[in-house]
Design a protein around this motif. Sequence first.
Motif, PDB file in Angstrom:
ATOM      1  N   GLY A 145      -6.931   2.489   0.529  1.00 41.54           N
ATOM      2  CA  GLY A 145      -6.066   2.405   1.705  1.00 41.54           C
ATOM      3  C   GLY A 145      -6.137   3.616   2.615  1.00 41.54           C
TER       4      GLY A 145
ATOM      5  N   ALA B 234      -6.792  -1.053   9.631  1.00 45.03           N
ATOM      6  CA  ALA B 234      -6.369  -2.254   8.895  1.00 45.03           C
ATOM      7  C   ALA B 234      -6.128  -1.903   7.427  1.00 45.03           C
ATOM      8  CB  ALA B 234      -7.416  -3.346   9.024  1.00 45.03           C
ATOM      9  N   ALA B 235      -7.014  -1.078   6.853  1.00 47.01           N
ATOM     10  CA  ALA B 235      -6.853  -0.675   5.454  1.00 47.01           C
ATOM     11  C   ALA B 235      -5.552   0.119   5.282  1.00 47.01           C
ATOM     12  CB  ALA B 235      -8.051   0.161   5.016  1.00 47.01           C
TER      13      ALA B 235
ATOM     14  N   ASP C 201      -2.521  -2.147   5.557  1.00 42.76           N
ATOM     15  CA  ASP C 201      -2.336  -2.941   4.341  1.00 42.76           C
ATOM     16  C   ASP C 201      -1.713  -2.087   3.247  1.00 42.76           C
ATOM     17  OD1 ASP C 201      -3.266  -5.236   5.408  1.00 42.76           O
ATOM     18  OD2 ASP C 201      -5.322  -5.024   4.650  1.00 42.76           O
ATOM     19  N   TYR C 202      -2.181  -0.858   3.160  1.00 42.40           N
ATOM     20  CA  TYR C 202      -1.696   0.037   2.104  1.00 42.40           C
ATOM     21  C   TYR C 202      -0.253   0.478   2.349  1.00 42.40           C
ATOM     22  CZ  TYR C 202      -1.230   4.464  -0.453  1.00 42.40           C
ATOM     23  OH  TYR C 202      -0.773   5.488  -1.226  1.00 42.40           O
TER      24      TYR C 202
END
Lengths: 322, 404
Positions: free
Chosen positions: A97, A223-224, A227-228
């Motif tokens: 993330g 985006a990572a 999400d994290y």
Amino acid sequence: MKELKIFGIVVVFTLALYWGVEPFAHGQMHKHVEGHGLVYDGSADIEEASKEKKEAKKAFWADVKKIAALKGDATAGEASYMMCAGCHMDGAANMGGVTPPSLDHAGAIYDKNFLIALIKDPAMATNVDHKYPNGTMAHPMGSVSAMVSAPQDIANVVAYLQAKKAGEVTPKEAFTEACGRCHANRYGKLTQLGEVPKTKSNIKTGQDIDALKYAQKVATEQAALADYLGTLPPDLSIIIRARSEHFLHTFIENPQSQLAGTAMPRTGLNHEGMEKVFAYLEETGDPSKPLREETGPKVLLFFFIFTALAFLWKKAMWKGHH
Amino acid sequence: MAHFEKANSIGEWLDQRLAVNTLKRVMQTEYWIPKDINFLWAMGMVLAATFGILLVSGIFLLMYYQPNIDTAFDSVNYTIMSEVGYGWLWRHIHGVGASIVFLIIYIHMFTGIYYGSYKKGRELIWLSGMGLFVAFSAEAFSGYMLPWGQMSYWAGMVITNLFSGGSLHADGLVEWIRGDYVPGQAFLSRFFMLHVLLIPLAIIGLIVLHFGTLRIPHVNNQEGEEFDYKEAAELYKAGKVKESKVIPFSPVFLSKDIFVMGVYFILFFYLVFYHFGFAMDPVNFDPADGLKTPAHIYPEWYFLWSYEILRPFPTDPGLIAFAFAQVIFFMLPFLDRSPNVAPASRRGAFKFWFWAMLIDMIVLTFMGKLPPEGIWSTIGLVAALAFFVLWIALPIITKTEKKL
């Protein structure tokens, strides 16, 4: 002097109005959070902790205190640090993330106790353990316990960071290392991947392929992160004007104190680190400050002279009228 | 065509064609102002000067501002603040000016109320002034949309929602005003147009009208005294300036105006350079985000009193109360039944009415910004009710007022 009396009444009402809508209202609207002087001893964490967690936190910070008392060996620490450098390196890839930040100035900008705590248990140290109900191993840095865990070993690595990774740090470097992995600063031309590279568009098509590729990389990284963390952390370009200095200071020191449950980890900045980060935030968020401070007195002087002359003119014009 | 002699100077040349000497006489040197005045009589010119400052700074900002929901925020906060030379100065002048102009408007209004400057013969001065208040309010609100920050967006959302009329559910009207279901590009573009064209035109027109309405009834004076202007003017022109009750607008009245303006500008520029935070809400330095409602949404300070009249009541009565508060000040010349033109201090019960109204509006202003909880809601409700009681009481207490 009837006129002065009237002026006094106008002034009193104006000041009352100002007091009510500014200092008083803002004092009522925002809860007051005391800072802890950038001392990271876990006292705030223990105080906020739920009943079940209180003992674990007490024990954790007591251990940190014990390790801090050990004398670290920087040379021995260098060998262990090699394991850290496996992830904390230039061009590191996103891990779970977030991209591991550079530690080039870690010894200069982070507090010693915080660094010890961080190596010992990253989730506890950053006060986001509530995000890892299954234990710190799920934290992107959770695997550190498999690499550096003995108290003396931790003390050695921190001694190494403080001896060798503590050179002169610029405000921009401090921001990039401490905040920049999650927060962009578009006015400073920084993304989560660092400085925006200079690219050129193709003169025949007008398209800048490299810029597009970079934008894609940034979008992927964001985006990572989102999400994290659950949300994309805000761009900090003008955060210095969107939040009060006191808020930012206490928030950075312990994010949970201002925003309980937030995914933002504590960053463990020491006084120098905090000062440098603020300098950078001011540079991007309030760049006119130096010129403002230079111009202000001149403009006011002009109006003082203007008013004095106007007064003399008024006196001359009204002569003999009363 | 008229016959023109050869002119011996530029002044004469202009006078032949434009009658500048007559203009100067009519509008300046023989435009008579009462002598018995205090510095509060300068607020009109202070307002005109502030409007001028807003206009000029606005023109500079207009050269770089981009009315586009994707670029508006950065065109203000980045382009103007850091790339344009002294852009920050124009922006701070514009922001502080927009806030402080309301302070002066309120002082100007309450001066008029205190001295009874809206009475018989002067109703149009009051009405055109109230028209200006409404136009300035619309100008302030539309301008507040332009940086497209969180407060712009959410204030735009909340205020346009008022037009749904509560239980009337006039959602079509709200969409028509917004040009969309939520504030978006259409919304920003139209508020931009309103802010830089239509409302400023209306303001300029109303200022001309406001000055015009002063001409025949003349400016009021500190004691509300009625006297023969012709006689007083003759006395003045005969050199008996001490005995005359009037002074010419220029240069005598103006010299005092300019001095008051000087004092005002010191305060104004102190705020611009050292204390601009009050006029630029921190929340608006977060970019507009339709998915994230700010913890506290409140209008700028000058709308707080009417906001607090809306808030303590359930939706429908609240909207009616709000609508009432917006128009009731227009009715002042007709609700005040007393023929006395005098300062409030000499008008019996009206004296208490004046101070009660002033304090009530300040209390409403305080409560309008605080979160509507516990004791604050109660105080807000009481103050809002007091506002209505005061207006209902006005015709009664002024009807029974003793004639001076």
